[in-house]
Motif scaffolding. Structure first.
Motif, PDB file in Angstrom:
ATOM      1  N   ILE A  13     113.650 -17.634 -26.259  1.00  0.00           N
ATOM      2  CA  ILE A  13     112.370 -17.142 -26.760  1.00  0.00           C
ATOM      3  C   ILE A  13     111.555 -16.649 -25.575  1.00  0.00           C
ATOM      4  O   ILE A  13     111.250 -17.413 -24.661  1.00  0.00           O
ATOM      5  CB  ILE A  13     111.575 -18.259 -27.482  1.00  0.00           C
ATOM      6  N   LEU A  24     106.790 -21.021 -32.837  1.00  0.00           N
ATOM      7  CA  LEU A  24     107.899 -21.870 -32.401  1.00  0.00           C
ATOM      8  C   LEU A  24     108.183 -22.963 -33.422  1.00  0.00           C
ATOM      9  O   LEU A  24     109.340 -23.263 -33.712  1.00  0.00           O
ATOM     10  CB  LEU A  24     107.603 -22.474 -31.032  1.00  0.00           C
ATOM     11  N   LYS A  28     111.717 -23.394 -35.493  1.00  0.00           N
ATOM     12  CA  LYS A  28     112.456 -24.656 -35.534  1.00  0.00           C
ATOM     13  C   LYS A  28     112.746 -25.078 -36.971  1.00  0.00           C
ATOM     14  O   LYS A  28     113.783 -25.669 -37.252  1.00  0.00           O
ATOM     15  CB  LYS A  28     111.683 -25.752 -34.810  1.00  0.00           C
ATOM     16  N   LEU A  35     115.880 -24.028 -29.229  1.00  0.00           N
ATOM     17  CA  LEU A  35     114.984 -22.976 -28.782  1.00  0.00           C
ATOM     18  C   LEU A  35     114.719 -23.165 -27.293  1.00  0.00           C
ATOM     19  O   LEU A  35     114.251 -24.220 -26.871  1.00  0.00           O
ATOM     20  CB  LEU A  35     113.669 -23.009 -29.557  1.00  0.00           C
ATOM     21  N   VAL A  37     112.595 -21.926 -24.190  1.00  0.00           N
ATOM     22  CA  VAL A  37     111.424 -21.177 -23.736  1.00  0.00           C
ATOM     23  C   VAL A  37     111.366 -21.313 -22.220  1.00  0.00           C
ATOM     24  O   VAL A  37     111.204 -22.410 -21.699  1.00  0.00           O
ATOM     25  CB  VAL A  37     110.124 -21.715 -24.370  1.00  0.00           C
TER      26      VAL A  37
END
Length: 84
Positions: A13, A24, A28, A35, A37
């Motif tokens: 992301i 986010l 999820k 994920l 980040v």
């Protein structure tokens, strides 16, 4: 398009959305992928680099807005150049 990655290992992301906690959270909810980040410095650097590249393509009158990415009816040259 998140459904493509819903059951895969990880999803990177980046961009402005990487700082959007609600986005986010929703990603999820709809994905079992991890994920990822990156550090905010890397997210901001990548964002600035991409926009500089898009600006260069605009300056050269090259396509910088692709229908395959945006869902538009055709590819185009987006943006405006102003001189003082």
């Amino acid at each position: 398009q998140i459904a493509k990655f819903a059951d895969t290992g990880s999803l990177l992301i980046t961009g402005g959305g990487a700082f959007n906690r609600f986005l986010l959270f929703r990603l999820k909810e709809f994905s079992r992928a991890e994920l990822c980040v990156p550090d905010p410095l890397l997210v901001n650097y990548k964002e600035a680099l991409i926009f500089a590249f898009l600006g260069l393509k605009r300056w050269r009158s090259e396509l910088n807005c692709l229908k395959s990415v945006t869902g538009a009816k055709r590819d185009s040259v987006g943006g405006a150049i102003y001189s003082s």
